[in-house]
Design a protein around this motif. Structure first.
Motif, mmCIF file in Angstrom:
data_model
loop_
_atom_site.group_PDB
_atom_site.id
_atom_site.type_symbol
_atom_site.label_atom_id
_atom_site.label_comp_id
_atom_site.label_asym_id
_atom_site.label_seq_id
_atom_site.Cartn_x
_atom_site.Cartn_y
_atom_site.Cartn_z
ATOM 1 N N PHE A 1 0.832 -1.205 0.000
ATOM 2 C CA PHE A 1 0.000 0.000 0.000
ATOM 3 C C PHE A 1 0.867 1.256 0.000
ATOM 4 C CE2 PHE A 1 -2.176 3.353 2.413
ATOM 5 C CZ PHE A 1 -3.302 3.534 1.619
ATOM 6 N N SER A 2 1.898 1.263 0.822
ATOM 7 C CA SER A 2 2.794 2.420 0.873
ATOM 8 C C SER A 2 3.516 2.610 -0.453
ATOM 9 C CB SER A 2 3.801 2.242 2.015
ATOM 10 O OG SER A 2 4.570 3.409 2.207
ATOM 11 N N VAL B 1 -11.833 1.315 -3.060
ATOM 12 C CA VAL B 1 -11.518 2.684 -2.663
ATOM 13 C C VAL B 1 -10.250 3.196 -3.349
ATOM 14 C CG1 VAL B 1 -11.016 4.212 -0.711
ATOM 15 C CG2 VAL B 1 -12.640 2.312 -0.441
ATOM 16 N N PHE B 2 -9.226 2.344 -3.416
ATOM 17 C CA PHE B 2 -7.947 2.797 -3.948
ATOM 18 C C PHE B 2 -7.664 2.291 -5.357
ATOM 19 C CE2 PHE B 2 -7.591 2.920 0.682
ATOM 20 C CZ PHE B 2 -7.159 4.226 0.861
ATOM 21 N N ARG B 3 -8.639 1.644 -5.981
ATOM 22 C CA ARG B 3 -8.579 1.232 -7.382
ATOM 23 C C ARG B 3 -7.368 0.364 -7.685
ATOM 24 N NH1 ARG B 3 -13.748 2.088 -7.646
ATOM 25 N NH2 ARG B 3 -14.340 4.284 -7.443
ATOM 26 N N VAL B 4 -7.038 -0.535 -6.776
ATOM 27 C CA VAL B 4 -5.970 -1.486 -7.018
ATOM 28 C C VAL B 4 -6.561 -2.685 -7.762
ATOM 29 C CG1 VAL B 4 -4.255 -3.006 -5.964
ATOM 30 C CG2 VAL B 4 -4.707 -0.752 -4.968
ATOM 31 N N GLU B 5 -5.942 -3.060 -8.883
ATOM 32 C CA GLU B 5 -6.406 -4.208 -9.644
ATOM 33 C C GLU B 5 -5.618 -5.457 -9.250
ATOM 34 O OE1 GLU B 5 -6.745 -3.797 -13.824
ATOM 35 O OE2 GLU B 5 -7.504 -1.731 -13.738
ATOM 36 N N PHE B 6 -6.337 -6.566 -9.057
ATOM 37 C CA PHE B 6 -5.700 -7.820 -8.668
ATOM 38 C C PHE B 6 -5.446 -8.649 -9.922
ATOM 39 C CE2 PHE B 6 -6.462 -6.145 -4.792
ATOM 40 C CZ PHE B 6 -6.696 -6.976 -3.724
ATOM 41 N N VAL B 7 -4.236 -9.129 -10.068
ATOM 42 C CA VAL B 7 -3.870 -9.955 -11.211
ATOM 43 C C VAL B 7 -3.133 -11.184 -10.702
ATOM 44 C CG1 VAL B 7 -3.773 -8.034 -12.848
ATOM 45 C CG2 VAL B 7 -1.740 -8.631 -11.532
ATOM 46 N N ASP B 8 -3.077 -12.226 -11.535
ATOM 47 C CA ASP B 8 -2.380 -13.454 -11.138
ATOM 48 C C ASP B 8 -1.273 -13.814 -12.118
ATOM 49 O OD1 ASP B 8 -3.835 -14.200 -13.301
ATOM 50 O OD2 ASP B 8 -5.015 -15.742 -12.273
ATOM 51 N N THR B 9 -0.806 -12.838 -12.878
ATOM 52 C CA THR B 9 0.290 -13.059 -13.808
ATOM 53 C C THR B 9 1.325 -11.970 -13.625
ATOM 54 O OG1 THR B 9 0.933 -13.210 -16.127
ATOM 55 C CG2 THR B 9 -0.912 -11.770 -15.603
ATOM 56 N N ARG B 10 2.572 -12.289 -13.894
ATOM 57 C CA ARG B 10 3.645 -11.324 -13.738
ATOM 58 C C ARG B 10 4.093 -10.747 -15.076
ATOM 59 N NH1 ARG B 10 8.268 -14.796 -11.028
ATOM 60 N NH2 ARG B 10 9.270 -12.754 -11.047
ATOM 61 N N GLU B 11 3.468 -11.162 -16.159
ATOM 62 C CA GLU B 11 3.888 -10.715 -17.488
ATOM 63 C C GLU B 11 3.521 -9.245 -17.696
ATOM 64 O OE1 GLU B 11 2.270 -13.277 -20.421
ATOM 65 O OE2 GLU B 11 3.243 -15.090 -19.642
ATOM 66 N N GLY B 12 4.491 -8.505 -18.194
ATOM 67 C CA GLY B 12 4.243 -7.118 -18.574
ATOM 68 C C GLY B 12 4.127 -6.151 -17.422
ATOM 69 N N HIS B 13 4.556 -6.540 -16.215
ATOM 70 C CA HIS B 13 4.434 -5.660 -15.053
ATOM 71 C C HIS B 13 5.807 -5.327 -14.491
ATOM 72 C CE1 HIS B 13 0.071 -5.923 -14.783
ATOM 73 N NE2 HIS B 13 0.170 -7.230 -14.976
ATOM 74 N N SER B 14 5.909 -4.116 -13.962
ATOM 75 C CA SER B 14 7.121 -3.687 -13.270
ATOM 76 C C SER B 14 6.924 -3.984 -11.789
ATOM 77 C CB SER B 14 7.357 -2.196 -13.494
ATOM 78 O OG SER B 14 8.501 -1.754 -12.820
ATOM 79 N N ILE B 15 7.580 -5.028 -11.301
ATOM 80 C CA ILE B 15 7.216 -5.631 -10.020
ATOM 81 C C ILE B 15 8.181 -5.254 -8.906
ATOM 82 C CG2 ILE B 15 6.868 -7.823 -8.821
ATOM 83 C CD1 ILE B 15 6.126 -9.063 -11.494
ATOM 84 N N VAL C 1 6.463 1.377 6.597
ATOM 85 C CA VAL C 1 5.894 2.117 5.476
ATOM 86 C C VAL C 1 6.760 3.361 5.284
ATOM 87 C CG1 VAL C 1 3.519 1.292 5.788
ATOM 88 C CG2 VAL C 1 4.277 3.358 6.975
ATOM 89 N N ARG C 2 6.451 4.120 4.252
ATOM 90 C CA ARG C 2 7.263 5.292 3.953
ATOM 91 C C ARG C 2 7.173 6.338 5.053
ATOM 92 N NH1 ARG C 2 10.182 8.559 3.953
ATOM 93 N NH2 ARG C 2 11.012 9.929 2.355
ATOM 94 N N SER C 3 5.955 6.598 5.560
ATOM 95 C CA SER C 3 5.786 7.592 6.621
ATOM 96 C C SER C 3 4.426 7.390 7.273
ATOM 97 C CB SER C 3 5.882 9.015 6.057
ATOM 98 O OG SER C 3 4.697 9.353 5.354
ATOM 99 N N PRO C 4 4.229 7.934 8.504
ATOM 100 C CA PRO C 4 2.904 7.848 9.135
ATOM 101 C C PRO C 4 1.800 8.486 8.305
ATOM 102 C CG PRO C 4 4.569 8.471 10.746
ATOM 103 C CD PRO C 4 5.239 8.533 9.396
ATOM 104 N N GLY C 5 2.170 9.408 7.422
ATOM 105 C CA GLY C 5 1.168 10.025 6.560
ATOM 106 C C GLY C 5 0.452 9.029 5.678
ATOM 107 N N ASP C 6 1.106 7.905 5.359
ATOM 108 C CA ASP C 6 0.451 6.879 4.546
ATOM 109 C C ASP C 6 -0.742 6.285 5.285
ATOM 110 O OD1 ASP C 6 2.495 7.425 2.826
ATOM 111 O OD2 ASP C 6 3.426 5.447 2.916
ATOM 112 N N TYR D 1 -3.535 8.912 5.595
ATOM 113 C CA TYR D 1 -4.287 9.010 4.340
ATOM 114 C C TYR D 1 -5.245 7.830 4.194
ATOM 115 C CZ TYR D 1 -5.250 9.282 -0.664
ATOM 116 O OH TYR D 1 -5.870 9.350 -1.888
ATOM 117 N N LEU D 2 -4.788 6.635 4.551
ATOM 118 C CA LEU D 2 -5.643 5.454 4.519
ATOM 119 C C LEU D 2 -6.874 5.666 5.395
ATOM 120 C CD1 LEU D 2 -6.225 2.392 4.045
ATOM 121 C CD2 LEU D 2 -4.702 1.924 5.975
ATOM 122 N N GLN D 3 -6.667 6.142 6.611
ATOM 123 C CA GLN D 3 -7.761 6.339 7.548
ATOM 124 C C GLN D 3 -8.716 7.435 7.078
ATOM 125 O OE1 GLN D 3 -8.339 6.554 12.365
ATOM 126 N NE2 GLN D 3 -6.318 6.269 11.539
#
Length: 393
Positions: free
Chosen positions: A119-120, A154-168, A188-193, A196-198
């Motif tokens: 998430f961070s 809420v955060f528009r994260v797409e779930f995928v099950d393949t690693r092809e074509g992604h910068s991982i 995480v990067r900072s408490p601000g993350d 923001y989630l909350q």
């Protein structure tokens, strides 16, 4: 002229009445906010639990405050080829891969170690499409299920099950408690993350009650805010059950300027229910356990008291999560000797033991510590600054 003289003569009386009124209000506020009965002491016979572990009154818990890092450089919590393309404009995705074959990948606390780091990472890439390489994981808890739904909806994260074509990238998690760089805990990067989630989740739920603590006007020293203390217990069948939670509540309610509640457990509680409980808590008291993964949803200035069973003491695990959320952490050690066993079998046995805070030790140790915490919390409420939130995604 007589009318003016009459007004002049009446002014001192009005001032006196105003002073009396203000004094009456202040005295009333203090009277209502005072402890119910500071001289009343709960005896061992009043303890609702008769287990022998609760009668070991010779053991005085030790309370120690720990300070853990609030922020971490990105390469400290994720790794992989995706880091090379962080600032590459031609790469349009930010993909984080869940490590299914890592140690304890089916265990809630370690699952959330990975997800929080992902998430961070997504928050560090606000202009890119966010993907989560998430293989099917069976028997996930309501908290994980709800958090994953939040990522999608809420955060528009797409779930995928393949690693092809992604910068991982993938979470950099070291499960050794001997590591000195905190990679075995939460980062995480900072408490601000987490802030923001909350904030984003609350915007989606306007019907939720207001958060506890420091969400109202600040800086008015004539007002004495009362923190909300939550004793979050665990089921007996889960291990590390706090036997005398009700007695603890009675003592704290009688000794402290605070509102105290007991939550029996988070077993079966939905993600939303767990989040709301945390958001209604300023001081959390809870045994070591998976229920503490929701610490990031505590309000700003909150304190965490984590209670450890005898011979099992790992403050760095959830202490690191508390630090990453920008909060304050206290470890309560109920066994003052032989804090750590050498073999895994011994540690697992010690880890499963139930916990108890002896009655006299609550008065002598925990109450004074919580009094200091309340003063610290009030000072933080008056002077805190809002955490710096990341760019919108």
């Amino acid at each position: 002229m007589p009318r003016n003289n009459s007004n002049l003569h009446s002014m001192p009386l009005k001032r006196k009445l105003s002073i009396v009124s203000v004094a009456f209000v202040i005295i009333t506020m203090y009277w209502l906010s005072r402890p119910q009965n500071p001289n009343k002491r709960v005896s061992l016979s009043q303890n609702e639990d008769k287990e022998s572990i609760c009668q070991q009154s010779n053991r005085k818990p030790q309370i120690e405050e720990f300070h853990f890092p609030r922020a971490s450089p990105v390469p400290n919590f994720v790794q992989g080829p995706g880091l090379e393309h962080w600032h590459d404009e031609n790469v349009t995705d930010a993909t984080c891969r869940f490590l299914r074959h890592s140690k304890d990948a089916k265990h809630l606390p370690h699952i959330m170690q990975q997800i929080y780091r992902c998430f961070s990472w997504w928050l560090r890439n606000p202009e890119k499409q966010h993907y989560f390489l998430w293989p099917p994981v069976k028997d996930t808890s309501p908290f994980v299920t709800g958090f994953l739904q939040t990522l999608q909806q809420v955060f528009r994260v797409e779930f995928v099950d393949t690693r092809e074509g992604h910068s991982i990238v993938y979470p950099l998690v070291n499960y050794s408690f001997d590591a000195a760089d905190y990679t075995g805990g939460y980062q995480v990067r900072s408490p601000g993350d987490f802030a923001y989630l909350q904030q984003t989740i609350r915007e989606r739920h306007p019907e939720w009650p207001a958060m506890a603590g420091c969400q109202g006007p600040h800086g008015h020293l004539s007002k004495l805010p009362q923190p909300r203390i939550t004793i979050l217990n665990r089921e007996v069948s889960s291990g590390r059950h706090l036997y005398n939670a009700v007695a603890l509540k009675e003592i704290l309610a009688s000794q402290l300027h605070a509102r105290v509640q007991v939550v029996d457990s988070f077993d079966g509680a939905s993600f939303e229910q767990q989040v709301q409980t945390m958001q209604q808590t300023d001081v959390l008291i809870s045994p070591h356990g998976a229920q503490l993964v929701s610490i990031p949803f505590l309000p700003q200035c909150a304190h965490v008291y984590e209670i450890f069973p005898q011979h099992y003491f790992v403050p760095r695990f959830y202490g690191s999560l508390t630090g990453a959320a920008g909060l304050f952490y206290h470890a309560v050690d109920t066994g003052v000797q032989n804090l750590w066993h050498d073999t895994l079998e011994q540690r697992q046995k010690a880890r499963a033991q139930h916990v108890c805070l002896p009655i006299e030790s609550i008065y002598e140790t925990l109450v004074p510590a919580l009094n200091e915490t309340i003063h610290h919390w009030q000072h933080c409420c008056y002077h805190h600054k809002k955490p710096r939130l990341p760019s919108a995604i």
